[in-house]
Design an enzyme around this catalytic site. Structure first.
Site, mmCIF file in Angstrom:
data_model
loop_
_atom_site.group_PDB
_atom_site.id
_atom_site.type_symbol
_atom_site.label_atom_id
_atom_site.label_comp_id
_atom_site.label_asym_id
_atom_site.label_seq_id
_atom_site.Cartn_x
_atom_site.Cartn_y
_atom_site.Cartn_z
ATOM 1 C CG ASP A 13 -3.455 0.547 -6.550
ATOM 2 O OD1 ASP A 13 -4.688 0.438 -6.639
ATOM 3 O OD2 ASP A 13 -2.877 0.967 -5.535
ATOM 4 C CE LYS A 16 -7.104 -4.938 -9.248
ATOM 5 N NZ LYS A 16 -5.900 -4.192 -8.784
ATOM 6 N N GLY A 40 -9.940 0.936 -6.054
ATOM 7 C CA GLY A 40 -10.076 2.125 -6.894
ATOM 8 C C GLY A 40 -9.566 1.752 -8.265
ATOM 9 C CG HIS A 41 -10.665 -1.326 -10.029
ATOM 10 N ND1 HIS A 41 -11.265 -2.544 -10.203
ATOM 11 C CD2 HIS A 41 -9.836 -1.470 -8.962
ATOM 12 C CE1 HIS A 41 -10.823 -3.390 -9.269
ATOM 13 N NE2 HIS A 41 -9.964 -2.750 -8.504
ATOM 14 C CD GLN A 208 -9.057 -5.330 -2.540
ATOM 15 O OE1 GLN A 208 -9.738 -6.344 -2.606
ATOM 16 N NE2 GLN A 208 -9.599 -4.138 -2.604
HETATM 17 P P1 GDP Z 1 -6.328 -0.903 -10.480
HETATM 18 O O1 GDP Z 1 -6.693 -0.731 -9.053
HETATM 19 O O2 GDP Z 1 -5.555 -2.165 -10.723
HETATM 20 O O3 GDP Z 1 -7.486 -0.772 -11.423
HETATM 21 O O4 GDP Z 1 -5.331 0.272 -10.822
HETATM 22 P P2 GDP Z 1 -5.509 1.834 -10.415
HETATM 23 O O5 GDP Z 1 -6.517 2.439 -11.301
HETATM 24 O O6 GDP Z 1 -5.664 1.989 -8.953
HETATM 25 O O7 GDP Z 1 -4.045 2.368 -10.732
HETATM 26 C C1 GDP Z 1 -3.476 2.258 -11.988
HETATM 27 C C2 GDP Z 1 -3.136 3.674 -12.476
HETATM 28 O O8 GDP Z 1 -2.289 3.583 -13.608
HETATM 29 C C3 GDP Z 1 -4.344 4.444 -12.949
HETATM 30 O O9 GDP Z 1 -4.123 5.811 -12.715
HETATM 31 C C4 GDP Z 1 -4.382 4.161 -14.446
HETATM 32 O O10 GDP Z 1 -5.040 5.191 -15.186
HETATM 33 C C5 GDP Z 1 -2.924 4.135 -14.768
HETATM 34 N N1 GDP Z 1 -2.489 3.271 -15.862
HETATM 35 C C6 GDP Z 1 -2.947 2.052 -16.235
HETATM 36 N N2 GDP Z 1 -2.178 1.546 -17.224
HETATM 37 C C7 GDP Z 1 -1.219 2.472 -17.470
HETATM 38 C C8 GDP Z 1 -0.089 2.521 -18.356
HETATM 39 O O11 GDP Z 1 0.193 1.620 -19.130
HETATM 40 N N3 GDP Z 1 0.697 3.641 -18.276
HETATM 41 C C9 GDP Z 1 0.433 4.673 -17.440
HETATM 42 N N4 GDP Z 1 1.251 5.716 -17.428
HETATM 43 N N5 GDP Z 1 -0.612 4.661 -16.593
HETATM 44 C C10 GDP Z 1 -1.413 3.569 -16.610
HETATM 45 P P1 IMO Z 2 -7.323 -2.100 -6.013
HETATM 46 O O1 IMO Z 2 -8.503 -2.974 -6.331
HETATM 47 C C1 IMO Z 2 -3.951 -1.233 -3.428
HETATM 48 C C2 IMO Z 2 -4.415 -2.187 0.801
HETATM 49 C C3 IMO Z 2 -4.428 -1.005 1.754
HETATM 50 C C4 IMO Z 2 -3.796 -1.651 2.977
HETATM 51 C C5 IMO Z 2 -4.380 -3.062 2.952
HETATM 52 C C6 IMO Z 2 -5.586 -3.245 3.854
HETATM 53 O O2 IMO Z 2 -7.520 -0.689 -6.398
HETATM 54 O O3 IMO Z 2 -6.085 -2.696 -6.563
HETATM 55 P P2 IMO Z 2 -8.127 -2.503 3.597
HETATM 56 O O4 IMO Z 2 -8.742 -1.142 3.452
HETATM 57 O O5 IMO Z 2 -8.408 -3.411 2.446
HETATM 58 O O6 IMO Z 2 -8.424 -3.136 4.911
HETATM 59 O O7 IMO Z 2 -6.532 -2.226 3.607
HETATM 60 O O8 IMO Z 2 -4.733 -3.319 1.607
HETATM 61 N N1 IMO Z 2 -5.406 -2.125 -0.286
HETATM 62 C C7 IMO Z 2 -5.095 -1.818 -1.548
HETATM 63 N N2 IMO Z 2 -3.928 -1.454 -2.101
HETATM 64 N N3 IMO Z 2 -5.041 -1.394 -4.199
HETATM 65 C C8 IMO Z 2 -6.212 -1.792 -3.671
HETATM 66 O O9 IMO Z 2 -7.283 -2.092 -4.423
HETATM 67 C C9 IMO Z 2 -6.294 -1.990 -2.278
HETATM 68 N N4 IMO Z 2 -7.282 -2.357 -1.430
HETATM 69 C C10 IMO Z 2 -6.722 -2.447 -0.216
HETATM 70 O O10 IMO Z 2 -3.677 0.073 1.258
HETATM 71 O O11 IMO Z 2 -2.408 -1.740 2.800
HETATM 72 MG MG MG Z 3 -6.517 0.699 -7.538
#
Ligand code: GDP
Ligand code: IMO
Ligand code: MG
Length: 404
Positions: A13, A16, A40-41, A208
């Site tokens: 998270d 990416k 979840g991206h 991840q």
């Molecule tokens: P990922 O799994 O690495 O793609 O990240 P996620 O999408 O799960 O979580 C990142 C969250 O931060 C999302 O809700 C993005 O929209 C948000 N986000 C990304 N960059 C920024 C930033 O610079 N500032 C803020 N406030 N939110 C951001």
């Molecule tokens: P992105 O790509 C954050 C975490 C879960 C749990 C552990 C194992 O969005 O960054 P799993 O379902 O993979 O067997 O769970 O890994 N986890 C993540 N945490 N971002 C993710 O993906 C994750 N994918 C798995 O919360 O702790």
């Molecule tokens: Mg994510």
């Protein structure tokens, strides 16, 4: 133009999805290489939010979307995501060797978590762990087994019935999956080779983060696949020299969803403020993310084992809402200070972070210029990690990005 690999440097998270969408213009295709719909991206454009679980985060840029052999593919999730991106001109190819996640794996994920009781990992319950485990048992079906109808469903149901109280009939799932996968199955490794031979480049999109890697993360509180750049050649079917440069994505603080060690975790007022300002709730499960300070010890480790040369730093706007913040410079363990994360890994629960305090960021954000306080943080990170900070993100929207 060379291929480029994007990896998360923390516990996932990091942002990416935003970075991949931003950078996708320069590439022919974007390739998911690990995990499954546990990811979840998020991509936000003009206020409209898209969360990709299985498809690479480049549909909005109408890029070719490739899913490599090392991904655990849930056909139900894929079907839903493909229908959401139908209006963009994209071509999707899923490698015929990829592991299939069935509803039985999702049931098994829930059951195994329940069995673990207080030591539950806090998985996303997307069935990714069971599907990879059963692949190692040589029981999980591949995409190829679904489309050629060679899957022995009776044996598969029989196996799961030893663990699950009730095993549903799978005929309908099998039929629907076959129809979908037949249309998009292919040889991703050949597709990438052809692109590279014609002088084009691809972007490898990690899911991840480094500290969730099955081998190098905070085991057992990790995910079930590799998450590092070194998983790309294996998963995608290209030689190691095709991985290209590696760019790491890091938040300027840290978060974690699920259980497991988190040395810089804070539960003070600042955590609530960061969670609120940064909307720190899981993109896949909606769970509140745990919050901590930027941890240079684990970041140094992540940079080293991924071969990271460039970094994208996200969420600077969030820290600008705090009066001041801390950065973890070292760990204290057994009466000694150390910056060696790998050495601390076996006793990661016992380490105490050593902080520098008094850091501030003011909201001086602009697409063309970074303010002095932001520049100071970037200089510090570049010097400590020996990397180039290439992208700085100060908001969720695609436009809130500064490229250096
Ligand atoms: P990922 O799994 O690495 O793609 O990240 P996620 O999408 O799960 O979580 C990142 C969250 O931060 C999302 O809700 C993005 O929209 C948000 N986000 C990304 N960059 C920024 C930033 O610079 N500032 C803020 N406030 N939110 C951001
Ligand atoms: P992105 O790509 C954050 C975490 C879960 C749990 C552990 C194992 O969005 O960054 P799993 O379902 O993979 O067997 O769970 O890994 N986890 C993540 N945490 N971002 C993710 O993906 C994750 N994918 C798995 O919360 O702790
Ligand atoms: Mg994510």
């Amino acid at each position: 133009m060379e291929n480029l690999c994007i990896v998360g440097l923390q516990w996932g998270d990091e942002g990416k999805g935003k970075v991949v969408d931003y950078l996708a213009d320069g590439f022919d295709s974007v390739v998911r290489f690990n995990g499954g719909s546990n990811a979840g991206h998020t991509v936000v454009v003009d206020g409209s939010r898209h969360v990709f679980h299985l498809l690479p985060s480049a549909a909005l840029k109408s890029k070719n979307l490739l899913i490599a052999a090392g991904v655990a593919v849930d056909p139900d999730v894929l079907s839903e995501e493909l229908s959401l991106v139908k209006r963009y001109r994209t071509r999707t190819v899923v490698d015929f060797r990829a592991t299939v996640v069935s509803p039985l794996d999702k049931m098994m994920d829930v059951m195994v978590e329940e069995l673990r009781g207080p030591s539950a990992i806090g998985t996303t319950r997307r069935g990714v762990g069971p599907a990879y485990a059963l692949r190692a048992f040589r029981l999980s079906p591949r995409i190829a087994d679904i489309i050629t109808d060679s899957l022995d469903m009776a044996s598969m149901r029989n196996f799961y019935s030893k663990f699950l109280p009730k095993v549903p009939d799978m005929e309908d799932w099998q039929r629907k999956s076959r129809i979908l996968l037949k249309k998009i199955a292919g040889n991703v490794s050949d597709v990438i080779n052809e692109i590279n031979e014609k002088g084009g480049a691809v972007l490898f999109e990690g899911s991840q983060g480094t500290l969730l890697d099955l081998l190098y993360g905070t085991y057992p509180f990790v995910t079930a696949s590799g998450t590092l750049s070194n998983y790309v050649p294996e998963s995608v079917g290209v030689p190691p020299n095709r991985v290209g440069d590696v760019m790491g994505v890091a938040k300027c603080y840290a978060t974690r969803v699920g259980s497991g060690p988190f040395p810089t975790e804070t539960d003070k007022e600042d955590a609530a403020k960061i969670r609120n300002e940064g909307n720190e709730y899981g993109s896949t499960t909606g769970r509140p993310r745990r919050i901590g300070w930027l941890d240079m010890v684990s970041l140094k480790y992540a940079v080293k084992i991924n071969g990271v040369k460039r970094v994208s730093l996200t969420k600077l706007d969030v820290l600008s809402k705090l009066k001041r913040f801390k950065i973890c410079e070292a760990y204290s363990v057994d009466g000694e200070e150390t910056e060696d994360f790998a050495r601390c890994l076996p006793k990661i629960d016992e380490v105490r972070p050593v902080y520098s305090d008094g850091w501030t960021i003011r909201g001086e954000f602009d697409r063309n210029r970074m303010g002095g306080s932001v520049q100071r943080l970037i200089d510090y990170i570049e010097e400590r990690l020996r990397v180039d900070v290439k992208l700085v993100s100060w908001g969720e929207d695609r436009s809130m990005t500064y490229e250096r």
